[in-house]
Design an enzyme around this catalytic site. Structure first.
Site, PDB file in Angstrom:
ATOM      1  N   SER A   1      -9.921   2.012   3.274  1.00 25.32           N
ATOM      2  CA  SER A   1      -8.783   2.686   2.440  1.00 25.32           C
ATOM      3  C   SER A   1      -7.821   1.548   1.527  1.00 25.32           C
ATOM      4  CB  SER A   1      -8.179   3.681   3.283  1.00 25.32           C
ATOM      5  OG  SER A   1      -7.234   3.036   4.196  1.00 25.32           O
TER       6      SER A   1
ATOM      7  N   SER B   1     -10.079  -0.497   7.409  1.00 27.50           N
ATOM      8  CA  SER B   1      -9.499  -0.205   5.897  1.00 27.50           C
ATOM      9  C   SER B   1      -8.794  -1.455   5.356  1.00 27.50           C
ATOM     10  CB  SER B   1      -8.317   0.705   6.028  1.00 27.50           C
ATOM     11  OG  SER B   1      -9.042   1.964   6.238  1.00 27.50           O
TER      12      SER B   1
ATOM     13  N   LYS C   1       0.927  -1.063  -0.104  1.00 26.78           N
ATOM     14  CA  LYS C   1       0.047  -0.047  -0.146  1.00 26.78           C
ATOM     15  C   LYS C   1       0.641   1.181  -0.117  1.00 26.78           C
ATOM     16  CE  LYS C   1      -3.948   1.804   2.921  1.00 26.78           C
ATOM     17  NZ  LYS C   1      -4.915   1.781   3.991  1.00 26.78           N
TER      18      LYS C   1
END
Lengths: 477, 101
Positions: free
Chosen positions: A146, A170, A70
Site C-alpha cells: 500500500s 506494504s 505516508k
C-alpha cells in the site's frame, strides 16, 4: 546540481562543504513534482496551499533534509487522511512518535503526504480515494502498495527518502515494484504511536529509500522504545550504520524451497539465481531450507489482518472527526457515514473481519488462524537456528498492470504471498533492487532475519548493493 | 448467531454482518460482496487441512507483559484543538443525534 536526485547521506556530505538551505532542496522537489506528478500521482492533495508554522529545527543531524510521509502517519496540523473519504480533512492535533523523532533530528517534514491504498488495504495503491499511483518505470503499471506513493516518489526523485508502513508487505512490495529499498523492521522496533492502525499485531513503520545506507541511517533515527506504544520493545538500539562495515564472508544464507514454486515469474527467478551467485562470490554460504507452512500464510493473514482491522476501524463513525452524513437517528448516522465514507476494499475487509470474529465462526476461523500463525513462526525459529538470514524474491511477479487484479480481491491478496510471513512472524525484512525484466520493470529481492536482527538484514543488503549496479539505475520520466 | 454454513455465504449473512459492522450496503454492493466473500472464504478454509488441536494460538509474536504506568496527572490535548476536527460541535462537546427519547 539537481538536489532532488541525491540520497540523504549524499546531501549530508554536500552540506558539510556547502551550505544548503532546507528550502533549496524543497524547491527542487517541488519543481520535480510539478513536472511529473500529474503522471504519477505519488502525492495527494497537491492543490492544497500549505500553511504550516515551521516548528522544526533544521540545525539537527539531518540539517533540514525533507522527508516524505505516508498519509496514515499523523503529522501535526498536516492532513492525514489514510487516502480515505471517511477521514476527509482530518488534521491531527499531534505528531506520531516517528515524526517527533525526525523533527528532533532536524528533518523537515515534507508538507505533501504520499498516496496509499485506503487505510493501507491493498497491494497496488488502486484503492486510494485519490486515485492510483502509477509506476515510474511504466505508467500503465501499478506502483505496488500500500505504500505505493512513497515508493514511486523516492524512485522518481520526487522525494529524498520516505516513510511507509508494512502490515503484509506494504513497504517491501512497492519498493520492489519501483526499484528502491524498503525495510520492514521487527514488530515493536519502531513506535506505532500516531500511526493510524490497520492490524495492530502486524503494523510496522519503516524507511523507503534510494539505497541501503539511507535505510540504516533512517532506522537509527526512528527505532526505539516508546512508553506511548505498549507493544514497542525496550531493548537497546544499535548503530545500524556500523553493521554496513562488515563483509558477508561465512554468512549462512537460507534459500527457502517454498518460495521457488509455481507462479514465480521466470525472469524474477533468473534474477534471483544471479543474485544468489553474487552472494556466493562474496563468500556467503547458500543452502536450501524449508518453511513448510508457507502455503498457509495468505489465509492466516487475511483472517487476522481483517479481524484486527474490523475492530480498529470501528472508531470511524462520523462522530469525532472526518466525514459525517447527518441523520436524526444515531445508528443510521453510523451506517450511512460508514457505508459512504469507506471505499469498496475497506468495506469488504471490515465485513470479512467481522464475519471471522462473529459468534459461531470465531473458533473455525480466527482462533485457528492464530494457531497456524504459531506454526509459521515456529518454521522461522527453526530455520534461524541453521542460517543467519533468508533470501527470497520480494514478489512473485514484477509490477502488474493497473486494473489487472482490482476486480478479483483474492488474486490481489495472493500477490503478497512472499511478504506476509515476515509480518506474521514479526521478523525484519528488506527489499532491494536485483535486476530488471526485458520490459524494463524492476525486480526486488528480499532478505529476512531473526527478530531484532536488522543489522544482519542491512549488512547483507549493503554488501549486495555495493557489488551490483541496480540501485543506480533511474527511471526515465 | 448465523445459521448458514460458512461456505454458503448468502445475501442474508452479509446483510447480518454488515449490520453488526454498522455499514449500510447498496443492493449492488451486497451482491458483489457475496460472490467475492464466497471465493475468499473458500480459500481461507484451506486452514482446515491442518490439525492444530495441540498448537497454542499466537495473538502476538513478542513475549509481552501487560505494561502498567504510574497513575500520574498529565496534560492531555487541549479540548479546543481536538474539537477542530469534529464534524459538529457545541461549546466543549461533540454533537450527536438524540439517543434517549
Amino acid at each position: 546540481m539537481e538536489l532532488n536526485r541525491l540520497t540523504a547521506h549524499q546531501l549530508l556530505e554536500l552540506i558539510k562543504v556547502n551550505s544548503i538551505e532546507s528550502q533549496e532542496i524543497i524547491s527542487f522537489l517541488e519543481k520535480r513534482i510539478k513536472e511529473i506528478d500529474n503522471k504519477l500521482n505519488a502525492y495527494v492533495r497537491k492543490d492544497r496551499t500549505v500553511d504550516v508554522k515551521s516548528e522544526e529545527n533544521t540545525e539537527g543531524f539531518l540539517k533540514g533534509i525533507p522527508i516524505s510521509i505516508k498519509d496514515n502517519i499523523c503529522t501535526k496540523w498536516l492532513p492525514t487522511e489514510c487516502c480515505s473519504k471517511i477521514l476527509e480533512g482530518f488534521l491531527p492535533p499531534y505528531d506520531a512518535t516517528v515524526i517527533e523523532k525526525l523533527k528532533s533530528y532536524g528533518a523537515k517534514i515534507f508538507p505533501l503526504k504520499t498516496n496509499m491504498d485506503e487505510f493501507a488495504f491493498g497491494s497496488s495503491t488502486e484503492n486510494s480515494y485519490f486515485g492510483p499511483t502509477h509506476n515510474p518505470w511504466n505508467l500503465e503499471c501499478v506502483a505496488g502498495g500500500s505504500s505505493g506513493g512513497s515508493a514511486a516518489a523516492v524512485a522518481s526523485d520526487e522525494a529524498i527518502f520516505a516513510l511507509g508502513t508494512d502490515t503484509g508487505g506494504s513497504i517491501r512490495q512497492p519498493a520492489s515494484f519501483c526499484g528502491v529499498v524498503g525495510l520492514k523492521p521487527t514488530y515493536g522496533r519502531v513506535s506505532r504511536y500516531g500511526l493510524i492502525a490497520f492490524a495492530s499485531s502486524l503494523d510496522v513503520i519503516g524507511p523507503i529509500t534510494k539505497d541501503v545506507y539511507d535505510s540504516a541511517l533512517l532506522l537509527n533515527i526512528i527505532a526505539g522504545y516508546d512508553p506511548r506504544d505498549s507493544t514497542s520493545v525496550n531493548i537497546e538500539v544499535p548503530d545500524y550504520l556500523k553493521a554496513l562495515n562488515l563483509d558477508i564472508k561465512g554468512i549462512k544464507i537460507g534459500i527457502p524451497k517454498e518460495y521457488f514454486v509455481e507462479g514465480l515469474d521466470k525472469q524474477v527467478k533468473e534474477s534471483l539465481d544471479e543474485a544468489i551467485s553474487v552472494f556466493k562470490k562474496l563468500g556467503a554460504e547458500c543452502r536450501e531450507v524449508y518453511l513448510p507452512h508457507t502455503e498457509y500464510a495468505v489465509a492466516v493473514y487475511y483472517i487476522i489482518a481483517t479481524a484486527e482491522a474490523s475492530s480498529n476501524l470501528a472508531r470511524f463513525d462520523g462522530i469525532q472527526y472526518g466525514y459525517r452524513i447527518k441523520q436524526k437517528n444515531l445508528i443510521s448516522l453510523y451506517k450511512k457515514t460508514r457505508g459512504q465514507g469507506f471505499g469498496q476494499e475497506a468495506k469488504r475487509r471490515i465485513i470479512l473481519g467481522t464475519f471471522t470474529l462473529a459468534h459461531g465462526y470465531y473458533e473455525a476461523y480466527y482462533l485457528r488462524a492464530l494457531k497456524v500463525r504459531t506454526l509459521i513462526k515456529n518454521d522461522f525459529d527453526e530455520v534461524f537456528k541453521e542460517v543467519d538470514c533468508l533470501v527470497t524474491p520480494t514478489s512473485p511477479t514484477p509490477a502488474f498492470k493497473i486494473g489487472e487484479k482490482i476486480r478479483d480481491p483474492l488474486k490481489m491478496y495472493l500477490s503478497d504471498i512472499f511478504t506476509i510471513s515476515a509480518n506474521l512472524a514479526g521478523i525484519p525484512a528488506i527489499s532491494i533492487p536485483c535486476g530488471f525484466t526485458k520490459n524494463n520493470l524492476p525486480i526486488g529481492l528480499q532478505i529476512l532475519s531473526s527478530p531484532f536482527n536488522e543489522e544482519m538484514v542491512l549488512r547483507v543488503a549493503y554488501n549486495f548493493e555495493q557489488n551490483t549496479v541496480w540501485h543506480k539505475i533511474k527511471p526515465k520520466l | 448467531m448465523v445459521k448458514s454454513k460458512s461456505n454458503s455465504i448468502t445475501i442474508k449473512t452479509v446483510n447480518y454482518i454488515a449490520n453488526l459492522a454498522r455499514i449500510e450496503l447498496k443492493e449492488k454492493e451486497l451482491k458483489i460482496f457475496v460472490k467475492q466473500l464466497k471465493k475468499i472464504i473458500d480459500y481461507i478454509n484451506k486452514l482446515k487441512e491442518l490439525d492444530v488441536s495441540d498448537i497454542p494460538p499466537s495473538s502476538h509474536i513478542l513475549k509481552l507483559k501487560n505494561v502498567l504506568r504510574e497513575d500520574n496527572l498529565k496534560e492531555s490535548l487541549p479540548i479546543k484543538e481536538v474539537l477542530k476536527n469534529a464534524p459538529e460541535k457545541k461549546e466543549n462537546f461533540f454533537v450527536v443525534p438524540k439517543i434517549i427519547e
